[in-house]
Motif scaffolding. Sequence first.
Motif, mmCIF file in Angstrom:
data_model
loop_
_atom_site.group_PDB
_atom_site.id
_atom_site.type_symbol
_atom_site.label_atom_id
_atom_site.label_comp_id
_atom_site.label_asym_id
_atom_site.label_seq_id
_atom_site.Cartn_x
_atom_site.Cartn_y
_atom_site.Cartn_z
ATOM 1 N N ALA A 89 0.825 -1.211 0.000
ATOM 2 C CA ALA A 89 0.000 0.000 0.000
ATOM 3 C C ALA A 89 0.860 1.261 0.000
ATOM 4 C CB ALA A 89 -0.929 0.000 1.215
ATOM 5 N N LEU A 144 -0.610 11.506 -2.740
ATOM 6 C CA LEU A 144 -1.065 10.265 -2.103
ATOM 7 C C LEU A 144 -1.198 10.435 -0.590
ATOM 8 C CD1 LEU A 144 1.124 7.655 -4.020
ATOM 9 C CD2 LEU A 144 -1.383 7.796 -4.074
ATOM 10 N N ARG A 149 -2.997 7.924 1.787
ATOM 11 C CA ARG A 149 -2.473 6.750 1.074
ATOM 12 C C ARG A 149 -0.953 6.839 0.983
ATOM 13 N NH1 ARG A 149 -7.073 4.634 -0.304
ATOM 14 N NH2 ARG A 149 -8.754 5.704 -1.328
ATOM 15 N N VAL A 153 0.305 5.591 5.160
ATOM 16 C CA VAL A 153 -0.034 4.310 5.777
ATOM 17 C C VAL A 153 1.083 3.896 6.740
ATOM 18 C CG1 VAL A 153 -0.499 1.857 5.316
ATOM 19 C CG2 VAL A 153 -1.407 3.609 3.777
#
Length: 158
Positions: A89, A144, A149, A153
Amino acid sequence: MHDSTVHPVHGSTPSVSWAMAAQATLHCLTGCAIGEVLGMAIGTAVGLPAAGTVVLSIVLAFVFGYALTMRGVLRAGLPLRAALGVALAADTVSITVMEVIDNTVMVAVPGAMDAGLGSALFWLSLAGALALAFVLTVPVNRWLMSRGRGHAVVHQLH
């Protein structure tokens, strides 16, 4: 000292500084560069065709990029499967963008792929390709991260 946290602004959308995005990109570049340099060096040393060298470089860039992220995430206490999920991810888009850019540059520079390991053309082209990949990937990572994201993360685990 810098602030490495993602600060929420306007609800759940985090505010991400350029410095934070650059730090995340530098982390990603480290793994990519290790794999890219090894792949280019091995492919060139054993005489692989350009396409084979590029494929080897890409595979090794992903392996080292994910491995560096997983190392930190595993240290944070996540089990292996969860750590792999976090690495995928956090790094997939960033590594993909970097690999497209740096391999495109290497192939586009006349003679760079065939220059050999003892050639300044090879090493300067590779260094320039990685530098350009870094510069162009910072905004991608910032975008991101501002959406929770990518490396955002990983930051949740620190």
